[in-house]
Structures are given as C-alpha cells and as structure tokens.
Motif scaffolding. Structure first.
Motif: not given
Length: 209
Positions: A89-95, A101-110, A148-155, A59-63
């Motif tokens: 593109q290779y990474l996108a195709d095979h993610l 996959l390590v998602l790095v998050c930060s507390l809070g929002r700008l 960071t490409a997945h951040l277009a679908y962060e929510r 699912r994350i790979g699709e986003y």
C-alpha cells in the motif's frame, strides 16, 4: 555475483529513496546486463519503456492504485501477510514519487485462452531477464520490486506511452530508486528440503501419494 547478492535481494518498497534521482547511465548499464538473460530460441523479446516524466508517472500511479485496490477487494489477509500488504500500500500511495518506472514489455500477445505450454514459453522468455535486472540494480545500490497491478489498465497505459497494444504485451513494471539505509539479510524461507519430491510428488511427511 555472490551468494549474498542472490540471497538478500528482495522486493524493495519502503526502502526506495524518493528524493534522489536515478541516472540514465545507471539504468542503461543495468538494462544492458539484464538483456544477457536467456530466452526461448534466443528470441530476446524484451522491450523497455523508462518513465521519468512527473506527469506520466502521476497518471500511471493512478492506474496502479486502482488496480492494487481491486486486487485487494474482498480478500482477508492472513496475519503473516499484513506487513507485506502495508508495504504494498505504501508503494501504491507513493509510486508517482519514485524516480524512474521501468515498464517491461514482450513482443507479441497471447491468445485469450493460451495453453499452459504457450504461457510458460511466453513468460519464461521474459522473467529471467527481469530477475537479472533486479540483481543488477541491487549491485549498484538501487532497488526495485516486480509489480503488475497496473496491468488491470494495460490498454490505458499503452495509450499513454504510445505502446502498440495489439503487438506488445506489458508484463511488469519496476519502480527504481536508490536504496535507503537498512539491513540486508536473507529473507525467511521454507527449508527447501520440505519442498522437494524425489522421483515423484511427495507429501510434507516424505511419503509418496
């Protein structure tokens, strides 16, 4: 940590071994090292979500692929960018095949339109930790790249993983795998002497504006 590690660690995409698992212990040890990075007021705002489940990676790979394609839309790359784009593109195709996959998050929002100071403080308190993590992975024969490409679908990704979107910002995703054999040489870089302005901004010719 030697000069060789600092000068030869790079963004790994094609050299990620998609067939061998990455142990939980290796990931934990690398994250322990990463968490020693400095942060503003010693806030240590980082949080991590490690995804190894095949369905969630799919699912994350699709986003990610949709975000990657949108980022490239309408761009005309320079000739020297073609190899990097092909690697991306290779990474996108095979993610979805990457072991972890390590998602790095930060507390809070700008806020919607943060000041330069607020943005610098927010991201400056998280990205040094990411670089620590990349170095720690490399030292153990693992590789990754900051994406960071997945951040277009962060929510959407937040909903998938149960991340509280209004309280936590995803800032990067690191696909982690063992490295396939390959040369580890320093990357080609612009000589730093050409990038320095002494006591003020200077033109490439060394003259003050």
């Amino acid at each position: 940590m030697g000069v060789e590690l600092l000068t030869t660690t790079r963004s790994y995409r094609r050299r990620l071994d998609l067939t061998r698992p990455v142990s939980r212990q290796d990931l934990l040890e690398c994250l322990e090292i990463a968490a020693h990075a400095p942060s503003g007021s010693n806030r240590q705002p980082w949080r991590f979500v490690v995804v190894r489940d095949a369905e969630r990676k799919q699912r994350i790979g699709e986003y990610y692929r949709k975000g990657f394609a949108a980022n490239l839309s309408g761009r005309i790359p320079r000739p020297d960018q073609l190899a990097d784009l092909a690697s991306g593109q290779y990474l996108a195709d095979h993610l979805h095949e990457v072991p972890a996959l390590v998602l790095v998050c930060s507390l809070g929002r700008l806020p919607a339109e943060p000041s330069a100071l607020r943005s610098a403080s927010f991201y400056g308190s998280i990205y040094p930790m990411v670089w620590n993590l990349l170095l720690a992975l490399r030292e153990r024969g693992l590789g990754s790249t900051l994406t960071t490409a997945h951040l277009a679908y962060e929510r959407e990704v937040a909903e998938l993983l149960g991340i509280p979107f209004e309280e936590v910002t995803q800032v990067a995703m690191l696909p982690v795998a063992r490295l396939l054999p390959g040369a580890d040489t320093p990357a080609r870089r612009t000589p730093v002497a050409e990038l320095i302005g002494w006591d003020g901004w200077e033109t490439p010719g060394g003259e003050s504006p």
